[in-house]
Design an enzyme around this catalytic site. Structure first.
Site, PDB file in Angstrom:
ATOM      1  N   HIS A 104      -1.914   0.587   6.273  1.00 45.22           N
ATOM      2  CA  HIS A 104      -1.654   1.509   6.819  1.00 45.22           C
ATOM      3  C   HIS A 104      -1.105   2.213   7.143  1.00 45.22           C
ATOM      4  CE1 HIS A 104      -5.043  -2.163   8.631  1.00 45.22           C
ATOM      5  NE2 HIS A 104      -5.074  -2.177   7.270  1.00 45.22           N
ATOM      6  N   GLU A 118     -14.721   4.380  10.620  1.00 46.77           N
ATOM      7  CA  GLU A 118     -14.950   4.723  11.568  1.00 46.77           C
ATOM      8  C   GLU A 118     -15.714   6.568  10.701  1.00 46.77           C
ATOM      9  OE1 GLU A 118     -13.604   3.028  15.389  1.00 46.77           O
ATOM     10  OE2 GLU A 118     -12.727   4.992  15.226  1.00 46.77           O
ATOM     11  N   GLN A 165       0.668  -1.146   0.186  1.00 51.21           N
ATOM     12  CA  GLN A 165       0.091  -0.092   0.012  1.00 51.21           C
ATOM     13  C   GLN A 165       1.246   1.512   0.413  1.00 51.21           C
ATOM     14  OE1 GLN A 165      -2.863  -0.337   3.864  1.00 51.21           O
ATOM     15  NE2 GLN A 165      -3.606  -2.613   2.720  1.00 51.21           N
ATOM     16  N   TYR A 213      -8.712   7.358  20.715  1.00 52.85           N
ATOM     17  CA  TYR A 213      -9.970   6.719  19.995  1.00 52.85           C
ATOM     18  C   TYR A 213     -10.298   5.059  20.084  1.00 52.85           C
ATOM     19  CZ  TYR A 213     -11.098  11.139  18.709  1.00 52.85           C
ATOM     20  OH  TYR A 213     -11.635  12.785  18.582  1.00 52.85           O
TER      21      TYR A 213
END
Length: 411
Positions: free
Chosen positions: A195, A287, A128, A297
């Site tokens: 990520h 989210e 990624q 969070y």
């Protein structure tokens, strides 16, 4: 993102029928588990979810409500790119488009695409990783400065980095990037190529916010000695604002603004000055968050989705910040904006989220601290990015090796 693939009976099936059945089963499994945050298209098969532990009920604000409407738009393809990731409109109406393999291009709204702009930092392209976001300096009209986020190679594995440089004419009718310098790097590095996060947004005071993913590691999102799984805030030269929430706290990185994030791909300051973020959940639990200084969070302590095992929900930890809204099955959110215009009737101030798995745009309306999905705009392609252009038009970038820049207009 984990996805399950069921294998049907193959008796008396031809080779072509087997292939068709496999593709259909894969598509069904992706929808069923809410998969889709593997940007490079890698499909993984999860282990079984423990059945002995019941799934806790999610908090009411994190339970998705039914989609109110499906909205049609007209689509006009303008240009095609190699794995486009982000775009930013210049004051003259042209736009900058990043391609993840490491190219930055200047594009007209009529589809004229420049050669790759010289001076862009070398990127670690793979998994990624690659070249990610592009943002204009708040004083771009006078300093021509832009900011790029990207995966930077090193012996310890790629790390998210942010560099700034100045757009300049090369004297031959092309544009180059001058005076390039790295102003921030995430820490620690990781050999995992997933990520990264990498979205950027400028606050009204001119400070720069950057999302930093937890590199598919989970635990670093709660480790305040590093910047993985965080939203960070820096000045435009990379120095740390003195009023950041953890400045002066021993053992804590002073650029951290919030933490406990998984893979945050959307970041936008609303018209009222508040900061909103969207991030990919694991097996469910994407989210939409209102970001507060110093907020935790929850990832990977709590989630509205599971991760190869049943995870506690936010309702079990009132000390952690719950999302305003969550999606299961996931939409796999990419870029995000708040639309501010009248070309699309009744959309003003709504948030638009690019959907990779949902293959379109997801429209979210916020009232105070309540968020509701009000519509989906199907575009029949994985959507990586969305931006507002001249005359209140909307533009999206499709994901993948032949991703298109597409203009959207009311149907």
């Amino acid at each position: 993102m984990s996805r399950a693939v069921s294998r049907g009976a193959r008796t008396r099936m031809t080779g072509r029928a087997i292939l068709r059945a496999g593709i259909a089963a894969l598509a069904l499994a992706v929808v069923a588990c809410g998969g889709g945050d593997d940007d490079d298209g890698v499909v993984t098969v999860p282990g079984p979810t423990p059945s002995a532990t019941p799934t806790p009920a999610p908090t009411p604000t994190a339970t998705p409500s039914p989609t109110a409407t499906t909205t049609a738009v007209t689509r006009t393809p303008v240009a095609t790119f190699d794995n486009p990731w982000a775009m930013a409109f210049l004051p003259d109406g042209r736009l900058l488009v990043t391609e993840r393999p490491g190219r930055l291009r200047l594009v007209t709204i009529n589809g004229q695409v420049s050669a790759a702009i010289a001076g862009v930092p070398a990127v670690a392209y793979g998994g990624q990783g690659g070249l990610f976001d592009v943002a204009l300096d708040p004083a771009f009209a006078t300093n021509a400065r832009i900011y790029l986020s990207y995966a930077e190679a090193s012996s310890g594995g790629p790390a998210l980095a942010v560099a700034r440089g100045t757009l300049a004419n090369d004297g031959a009718g092309s544009v180059r990037l001058d005076n390039v310098s790295v102003i921030w790097r995430a820490t620690p590095r990781s050999t995992d190529t997933r990520h990264f996060g990498a979205r950027m947004a400028f606050a009204r005071d001119g400070t720069l916010f950057v999302t930093s993913g937890e590199r598919h590691q989970g635990a670093p999102a709660q480790d305040l000695s590093g910047t993985l799984g965080k939203i960070i805030r820096i000045n435009t030269d990379g120095t740390i604002p003195a009023d950041n929430p953890f400045v002066g706290t021993a053992g804590v990185r002073s650029e951290i603004w919030s933490y406990g994030h998984r893979n945050p791909y959307g970041l936008v300051f609303a018209s009222d000055g508040r900061l909103f973020e969207s991030e990919m959940g694991p097996e469910g639990g994407d989210e939409f968050n209102l970001i507060a200084a110093g907020g935790n969070y929850g990832w990977r302590l709590v989630s509205e989705g599971n991760d190869g095992e049943v995870l506690p929900r936010h309702s079990t930890r009132p000390d952690l910040v719950a999302p305003l809204f969550s999606w299961t099955p996931v939409i796999a959110p990419g870029g995000m904006i708040q639309y501010r215009g009248s070309r699309f009737a009744n959309w003003n101030d709504d948030f638009l989220l690019a959907g990779l798995v949902s293959q379109g745009l997801v429209r979210v309306r916020v009232s105070g601290t309540t968020a509701t999905e009000v519509a989906r705009i199907p575009l029949h392609a994985r959507i990586r990015e969305v931006e507002q252009g001249p005359a209140d038009t909307l533009w999206v970038l499709e994901d993948g090796g032949t991703g298109r820049l597409v203009r959207l207009d009311p149907a």
